[in-house]
Scaffold this active site. Structure first.
Site, PDB file in Angstrom:
ATOM      1  N   ARG A  41      10.988  -2.828  11.177  1.00 42.19           N
ATOM      2  CA  ARG A  41       9.880  -2.410  12.047  1.00 42.19           C
ATOM      3  C   ARG A  41       9.699  -3.425  13.162  1.00 42.19           C
ATOM      4  O   ARG A  41       9.702  -4.626  12.905  1.00 42.19           O
ATOM      5  CB  ARG A  41       8.581  -2.316  11.222  1.00 42.19           C
ATOM      6  CG  ARG A  41       8.318  -0.948  10.651  1.00 42.19           C
ATOM      7  CD  ARG A  41       7.171  -0.922   9.684  1.00 42.19           C
ATOM      8  NE  ARG A  41       5.936  -1.525  10.169  1.00 42.19           N
ATOM      9  CZ  ARG A  41       4.786  -1.492   9.497  1.00 42.19           C
ATOM     10  NH1 ARG A  41       4.719  -0.871   8.341  1.00 42.19           N
ATOM     11  NH2 ARG A  41       3.700  -2.071   9.979  1.00 42.19           N
TER      12      ARG A  41
ATOM     13  N   LYS B 206       0.835  -1.211   0.000  1.00 42.83           N
ATOM     14  CA  LYS B 206       0.000   0.000   0.000  1.00 42.83           C
ATOM     15  C   LYS B 206       0.870   1.261   0.000  1.00 42.83           C
ATOM     16  O   LYS B 206       0.637   2.183  -0.752  1.00 42.83           O
ATOM     17  CB  LYS B 206      -0.907   0.059   1.244  1.00 42.83           C
ATOM     18  CG  LYS B 206      -1.905  -1.057   1.360  1.00 42.83           C
ATOM     19  CD  LYS B 206      -2.831  -0.858   2.564  1.00 42.83           C
ATOM     20  CE  LYS B 206      -2.172  -0.984   3.925  1.00 42.83           C
ATOM     21  NZ  LYS B 206      -1.645  -2.306   4.264  1.00 42.83           N
TER      22      LYS B 206
HETATM   23  P1  ADP Z   1       0.377  -2.680   7.998  1.00 39.51           P
HETATM   24  O1  ADP Z   1       1.714  -2.954   7.398  1.00 39.51           O
HETATM   25  O2  ADP Z   1      -0.056  -3.775   8.937  1.00 39.51           O
HETATM   26  O3  ADP Z   1      -0.668  -2.331   6.991  1.00 39.51           O
HETATM   27  P2  ADP Z   1       0.532   0.091   9.084  1.00 39.51           P
HETATM   28  O4  ADP Z   1       1.900   0.637   8.878  1.00 39.51           O
HETATM   29  O5  ADP Z   1      -0.545   0.618   8.214  1.00 39.51           O
HETATM   30  O6  ADP Z   1       0.636  -1.500   9.034  1.00 39.51           O
HETATM   31  O7  ADP Z   1       0.086   0.318  10.597  1.00 39.51           O
HETATM   32  C1  ADP Z   1       0.896  -0.055  11.681  1.00 39.51           C
HETATM   33  C2  ADP Z   1       0.070  -0.160  12.932  1.00 39.51           C
HETATM   34  O8  ADP Z   1      -0.508   1.116  13.225  1.00 39.51           O
HETATM   35  C3  ADP Z   1      -1.111  -1.102  12.840  1.00 39.51           C
HETATM   36  O9  ADP Z   1      -0.767  -2.454  13.102  1.00 39.51           O
HETATM   37  C4  ADP Z   1      -2.025  -0.527  13.913  1.00 39.51           C
HETATM   38  O10 ADP Z   1      -1.575  -0.875  15.220  1.00 39.51           O
HETATM   39  C5  ADP Z   1      -1.822   0.966  13.760  1.00 39.51           C
HETATM   40  N1  ADP Z   1      -2.791   1.553  12.805  1.00 39.51           N
HETATM   41  C6  ADP Z   1      -2.521   2.127  11.611  1.00 39.51           C
HETATM   42  N2  ADP Z   1      -3.636   2.561  11.013  1.00 39.51           N
HETATM   43  C7  ADP Z   1      -4.658   2.247  11.856  1.00 39.51           C
HETATM   44  C8  ADP Z   1      -6.070   2.439  11.797  1.00 39.51           C
HETATM   45  N3  ADP Z   1      -6.655   3.033  10.763  1.00 39.51           N
HETATM   46  N4  ADP Z   1      -6.794   1.991  12.852  1.00 39.51           N
HETATM   47  C9  ADP Z   1      -6.230   1.401  13.921  1.00 39.51           C
HETATM   48  N5  ADP Z   1      -4.908   1.196  14.027  1.00 39.51           N
HETATM   49  C10 ADP Z   1      -4.114   1.597  13.018  1.00 39.51           C
END
Ligand code: ADP
Length: 303
Positions: A238, A83
């Site tokens: 990460r 993404k």
């Molecule tokens: P991923 O690689 O799992 O898509 P992200 O970088 O988008 O991870 O997000 C990392 C973390 O930040 C998630 O695992 C969650 O804990 C938190 N997070 C991000 N966006 C959201 C959201 N819209 N709602 C709730 N938690 C979120």
């Protein structure tokens, strides 16, 4: 990057929001009252559908009804699908900010502010942050952007629950939701291979994914994405990219975020995009699915 849109301004919106972004998101913070939750989508399979027969109606609408504001797009997709990579490329191409709620959470974590220790525990367990916290972080980011003259956005990682989607839908008009899909066997490997430059924030990947063709399913190859020399010694992983936590994030995606796909599918806004491989194969096909052209990419290919 230069951009030419074949659908005149696919970069502009289908409809105009009634409120400015600032008032919209001030409202967004206030609107955190309980909501109740709510199928026509389009699948663009680049391998089988290069004629773009299955694009969502919204792309046609964007073409016809340019109303003069920048795009408001959302990226959905499992952890590790890419993404951030494609949202960031489209953001450069279209000149709209790429807003990743994951990055907002990590920035908050790094700031050692009041939320920091609470967030650390949630994120390192692969759980979702509460809707209240995430909407607060997003609202602040959008308001700061608007104060700098930003308009439009490509959201990455938001909405992740139906409640978040309902709140967003209640305050602004999302034009298009791109649901990136990748074969499951590649997702874990991509998360475990992810490396980030601690200085510039660039995203790289050491995983080499080579899935052989089997039982009529085509193979898939994704080359590693190595860092440039200036980043090579500054790479970090990460803390939530461990096998156990990635598996938990994938489970949470299925439970909490899959229904968000249905939410947008039923509103005719979902463009399903099956990634055919790495960036060299996927990027041109994604542009094609979006009726966009990357002039710079073409020029460098022709050079
Ligand atoms: P991923 O690689 O799992 O898509 P992200 O970088 O988008 O991870 O997000 C990392 C973390 O930040 C998630 O695992 C969650 O804990 C938190 N997070 C991000 N966006 C959201 C959201 N819209 N709602 C709730 N938690 C979120």
């Amino acid at each position: 990057m230069a951009v030419v849109s074949r659908c005149s301004r696919a970069a502009t919106a289908a409809t105009t929001a009634n409120a400015t972004t600032a008032t919209t998101f001030a409202y967004l913070i206030r609107s955190l009252s309980p909501f109740s939750s709510s199928s026509s989508s389009s699948t663009f399979d680049p391998q089988n559908d290069l004629n773009n027969r299955n694009k969502p109606a919204v792309l046609g609408t964007l073409k016809r009804e340019s109303k003069g504001r920048n795009v408001q797009w959302v990226f959905l997709g499992c952890p590790g699908v890419g993404k951030g990579t494609y949202a960031s490329r489209l953001s450069n191409l279209l000149g709209v900010p790429h807003i990743s709620t994951g990055d907002l959470v990590r920035d908050e974590l790094a700031s050692s502010g009041p939320l920091s220790s609470q967030l650390k525990e949630i994120v390192t367990q692969g759980k979702l942050v509460s809707d209240e916290i995430i909407i607060d972080l997003l609202s602040k980011r959008l308001e700061a952007g608007e104060a700098k003259g930003e308009s439009g956005f490509i959201l990455d990682g938001f909405p992740r629950t139906v409640r978040q989607a309902e709140i967003l839908e209640g305050v602004t008009d999302i034009d298009l939701v791109i649901n990136l899909k990748l074969r499951e066997e590649a997702l874990l490997a991509k998360c475990l291979g992810r490396r980030i430059c601690s200085e510039c924030g660039g995203n790289y990947n050491v995983a080499c994914i080579d899935i052989k063709a089997e039982n009529g399913r085509p193979g898939m190859y994704m080359a590693p994405l190595p860092p440039p020399p200036q980043c090579a010694s500054k790479l970090i992983t990460r803390p939530d990219d461990t096998e156990e936590v990635v598996k938990q994030r994938l489970r949470i995606y299925q439970a909490m975020t899959r229904p968000v796909e249905d939410f947008y599918r039923s509103r005719g806004k979902l463009l399903e995009f099956d990634l055919p491989g790495g960036i060299p194969e996927s990027w041109p096909k994604l542009l094609c699915a979006l009726n966009l052209e990357d002039r710079e990419d073409k020029q460098s290919a022709a050079a």
